[in-house]
Design a protein around this motif. Structure first.
Motif, PDB file in Angstrom:
ATOM      1  N   GLY A  18       0.810  -1.212   0.000  1.00  0.00           N
ATOM      2  CA  GLY A  18       0.000   0.000   0.000  1.00  0.00           C
ATOM      3  C   GLY A  18       0.839   1.255   0.000  1.00  0.00           C
ATOM      4  O   GLY A  18       0.385   2.319   0.434  1.00  0.00           O
ATOM      5  N   GLU A  19       2.072   1.143  -0.501  1.00  0.00           N
ATOM      6  CA  GLU A  19       2.998   2.271  -0.450  1.00  0.00           C
ATOM      7  C   GLU A  19       3.267   2.884  -1.827  1.00  0.00           C
ATOM      8  O   GLU A  19       4.288   3.525  -2.041  1.00  0.00           O
ATOM      9  N   GLY A  20       2.357   2.653  -2.767  1.00  0.00           N
ATOM     10  CA  GLY A  20       2.495   3.278  -4.078  1.00  0.00           C
ATOM     11  C   GLY A  20       3.018   2.378  -5.164  1.00  0.00           C
ATOM     12  O   GLY A  20       3.440   2.865  -6.218  1.00  0.00           O
ATOM     13  N   HIS A  21       2.985   1.074  -4.947  1.00  0.00           N
ATOM     14  CA  HIS A  21       3.459   0.118  -5.945  1.00  0.00           C
ATOM     15  C   HIS A  21       2.367  -0.933  -6.185  1.00  0.00           C
ATOM     16  O   HIS A  21       2.538  -2.102  -5.809  1.00  0.00           O
ATOM     17  N   PRO A  22       1.264  -0.551  -6.796  1.00  0.00           N
ATOM     18  CA  PRO A  22       0.117  -1.456  -6.904  1.00  0.00           C
ATOM     19  C   PRO A  22       0.396  -2.748  -7.656  1.00  0.00           C
ATOM     20  O   PRO A  22      -0.121  -3.805  -7.276  1.00  0.00           O
ATOM     21  N   SER A  34       1.034 -12.308   5.457  1.00  0.00           N
ATOM     22  CA  SER A  34       0.623 -11.139   6.234  1.00  0.00           C
ATOM     23  C   SER A  34       0.981  -9.876   5.471  1.00  0.00           C
ATOM     24  O   SER A  34       2.055  -9.799   4.862  1.00  0.00           O
ATOM     25  N   ALA A  35       0.081  -8.900   5.527  1.00  0.00           N
ATOM     26  CA  ALA A  35       0.294  -7.634   4.834  1.00  0.00           C
ATOM     27  C   ALA A  35       0.330  -6.497   5.843  1.00  0.00           C
ATOM     28  O   ALA A  35      -0.579  -6.358   6.663  1.00  0.00           O
ATOM     29  N   ASN A  36       1.388  -5.691   5.776  1.00  0.00           N
ATOM     30  CA  ASN A  36       1.505  -4.489   6.600  1.00  0.00           C
ATOM     31  C   ASN A  36       1.090  -3.313   5.718  1.00  0.00           C
ATOM     32  O   ASN A  36       1.852  -2.894   4.843  1.00  0.00           O
ATOM     33  N   VAL A  37      -0.111  -2.801   5.941  1.00  0.00           N
ATOM     34  CA  VAL A  37      -0.700  -1.813   5.025  1.00  0.00           C
ATOM     35  C   VAL A  37      -0.419  -0.393   5.510  1.00  0.00           C
ATOM     36  O   VAL A  37      -0.755  -0.032   6.649  1.00  0.00           O
ATOM     37  N   ALA A  38       0.193   0.412   4.640  1.00  0.00           N
ATOM     38  CA  ALA A  38       0.456   1.815   4.953  1.00  0.00           C
ATOM     39  C   ALA A  38      -0.844   2.521   5.295  1.00  0.00           C
ATOM     40  O   ALA A  38      -1.867   2.303   4.646  1.00  0.00           O
ATOM     41  N   CYS A  39      -0.779   3.375   6.306  1.00  0.00           N
ATOM     42  CA  CYS A  39      -1.996   3.979   6.854  1.00  0.00           C
ATOM     43  C   CYS A  39      -2.185   5.445   6.493  1.00  0.00           C
ATOM     44  O   CYS A  39      -2.945   6.167   7.152  1.00  0.00           O
ATOM     45  N   GLY A  40      -1.479   5.940   5.478  1.00  0.00           N
ATOM     46  CA  GLY A  40      -1.775   7.260   4.957  1.00  0.00           C
ATOM     47  C   GLY A  40      -0.831   8.369   5.345  1.00  0.00           C
ATOM     48  O   GLY A  40      -0.898   9.454   4.759  1.00  0.00           O
ATOM     49  N   LEU A  41       0.052   8.163   6.312  1.00  0.00           N
ATOM     50  CA  LEU A  41       0.922   9.259   6.733  1.00  0.00           C
ATOM     51  C   LEU A  41       2.307   9.219   6.105  1.00  0.00           C
ATOM     52  O   LEU A  41       2.915  10.265   5.902  1.00  0.00           O
ATOM     53  N   HIS A  42       2.828   8.028   5.790  1.00  0.00           N
ATOM     54  CA  HIS A  42       4.078   7.992   5.012  1.00  0.00           C
ATOM     55  C   HIS A  42       3.795   7.622   3.571  1.00  0.00           C
ATOM     56  O   HIS A  42       4.563   7.944   2.668  1.00  0.00           O
ATOM     57  N   ALA A  43       2.676   6.946   3.345  1.00  0.00           N
ATOM     58  CA  ALA A  43       2.255   6.536   2.004  1.00  0.00           C
ATOM     59  C   ALA A  43       0.809   6.095   2.091  1.00  0.00           C
ATOM     60  O   ALA A  43       0.283   5.820   3.166  1.00  0.00           O
ATOM     61  N   GLY A  44       0.169   5.997   0.922  1.00  0.00           N
ATOM     62  CA  GLY A  44      -1.202   5.529   0.875  1.00  0.00           C
ATOM     63  C   GLY A  44      -2.222   6.637   1.066  1.00  0.00           C
ATOM     64  O   GLY A  44      -1.887   7.766   1.420  1.00  0.00           O
ATOM     65  N   ASP A  45      -3.466   6.286   0.819  1.00  0.00           N
ATOM     66  CA  ASP A  45      -4.601   7.176   0.998  1.00  0.00           C
ATOM     67  C   ASP A  45      -5.817   6.276   1.187  1.00  0.00           C
ATOM     68  O   ASP A  45      -5.706   5.047   1.102  1.00  0.00           O
ATOM     69  N   TYR A  69       5.580   7.862  11.303  1.00  0.00           N
ATOM     70  CA  TYR A  69       5.548   9.297  11.567  1.00  0.00           C
ATOM     71  C   TYR A  69       4.789   9.987  10.426  1.00  0.00           C
ATOM     72  O   TYR A  69       4.690   9.454   9.314  1.00  0.00           O
ATOM     73  N   ASN A  70       4.268  11.172  10.709  1.00  0.00           N
ATOM     74  CA  ASN A  70       3.587  11.961   9.690  1.00  0.00           C
ATOM     75  C   ASN A  70       4.661  12.621   8.814  1.00  0.00           C
ATOM     76  O   ASN A  70       5.119  13.718   9.087  1.00  0.00           O
ATOM     77  N   ASP A  71       5.050  11.907   7.766  1.00  0.00           N
ATOM     78  CA  ASP A  71       6.226  12.322   6.989  1.00  0.00           C
ATOM     79  C   ASP A  71       6.162  11.740   5.580  1.00  0.00           C
ATOM     80  O   ASP A  71       6.957  10.876   5.213  1.00  0.00           O
ATOM     81  N   ARG A  72       5.226  12.218   4.778  1.00  0.00           N
ATOM     82  CA  ARG A  72       5.121  11.717   3.406  1.00  0.00           C
ATOM     83  C   ARG A  72       6.346  12.104   2.583  1.00  0.00           C
ATOM     84  O   ARG A  72       6.823  11.325   1.758  1.00  0.00           O
ATOM     85  N   GLU A  73       6.845  13.309   2.806  1.00  0.00           N
ATOM     86  CA  GLU A  73       7.988  13.774   2.011  1.00  0.00           C
ATOM     87  C   GLU A  73       9.208  12.883   2.225  1.00  0.00           C
ATOM     88  O   GLU A  73       9.951  12.586   1.291  1.00  0.00           O
TER      89      GLU A  73
END
Length: 264
Positions: A18-22, A34-45, A69-73
């Motif tokens: 879920g980090e931008g590599h569909p 098992s899948a560790n799904v990004a929750c929107g703050l470093h990646a994903g929406d 952390y809240n750090d998309r950049e």
């Protein structure tokens, strides 16, 4: 871990998704458990989170939260210093968002695995590790935390009796002390399928890895991690599955109390 394959019969194989590599995610979710799904703050929406969860359920893969952390950049890989209250709020926000999506799609969350700098700092920072455990317990005291054995997170979990699953990394080089070689250093990420297979074989058969200085480092683990953003991640996952099959190791997700996958 063990000096004999007879001690290792079953493992979980987890991946950060879920980090931008569909396309990579679609292939990985056919191979991992098992899948560790990004929750929107470093990646994903929200859309990516829901699509990733739905695909994981379709493949029978256990869904977990991958908060950061809240750090998309900086893709969540830049260190921060936050109070325990801020850590709690940060994690509750992300875990809660993914949990809502997962339940609508038909599954509870099975685990939480911190991402990037949050994970790396909590390996040695006892206060941060305790704050992470407290946040997860505030959400659900039965929700497993995934982290490295011997880390501050493992100790913090043990102190309060929180479910903890130790992990090893299939696609990362280790330092002599058992921590991961920083990504800024050459050779930190393993991308050659045969090199990854050798590390997996060493982990399974000897419970150790060859560190960056050539020394052998013991590693206790119950789950193997493969990063979704590692180049060729799906090829690596397929190679890992072949290696585990050859070693007689079955692959399945750990069971969490009250957290069974609900078939679609």
């Amino acid at each position: 871990m063990s000096d004999s394959i007879s001690r290792v019969r079953q493992l979980d194989l987890n991946a950060d998704v879920g980090e931008g590599h569909p396309d990579a995610d679609a292939a990985l979710l056919q191979l991992v458990t098992s899948a560790n799904v990004a929750c929107g703050l470093h990646a994903g929406d929200p859309q990516t989170m829901r699509a990733t969860v739905a695909l994981a359920i379709k493949q029978g893969v256990a869904v977990g939260a991958h908060p950061s952390y809240n750090d998309r950049e900086g893709f969540g890989r830049r260190a921060q210093r936050l109070t325990a209250d801020a850590i709690c709020e940060l994690l509750l926000y992300q875990i809660g968002a993914l949990d809502a999506i997962a339940r609508v799609e038909g599954t509870p969350l099975h685990h939480v695995k911190p991402h990037g700098a949050l994970y790396n700092q909590a390996e040695s920072d006892a206060a941060l590790a305790a704050a992470i455990i407290a946040a997860v317990r505030a959400f659900d005291p039965a929700l497993r935390l995934v982290g490295r054995a011997g880390s501050a997170m493992a100790r913090a979990a043990r102190e309060v009796g929180h479910p903890f699953t130790p992990e090893a990394f299939a696609d990362r080089r280790y330092r002599p002390g058992g921590t991961l070689l920083p990504r800024s250093e050459a050779g930190a990420v393993l991308t050659d399928p045969e090199e990854v297979a050798r590390q997996v074989r060493s982990l399974v058969t000897n419970g150790e890895v060859v560190a960056s200085d050539g020394s052998r480092v013991p590693v206790a683990f119950e789950t193997l991690c493969l990063h979704g953003d590692t180049p060729g991640s799906s090829v690596l996952a397929a190679r890992i599955r072949r290696e585990l099959h050859a070693l007689g190791v079955s692959v399945s997700a750990p069971r969490s109390p009250g957290a069974d996958i609900i078939p679609p």
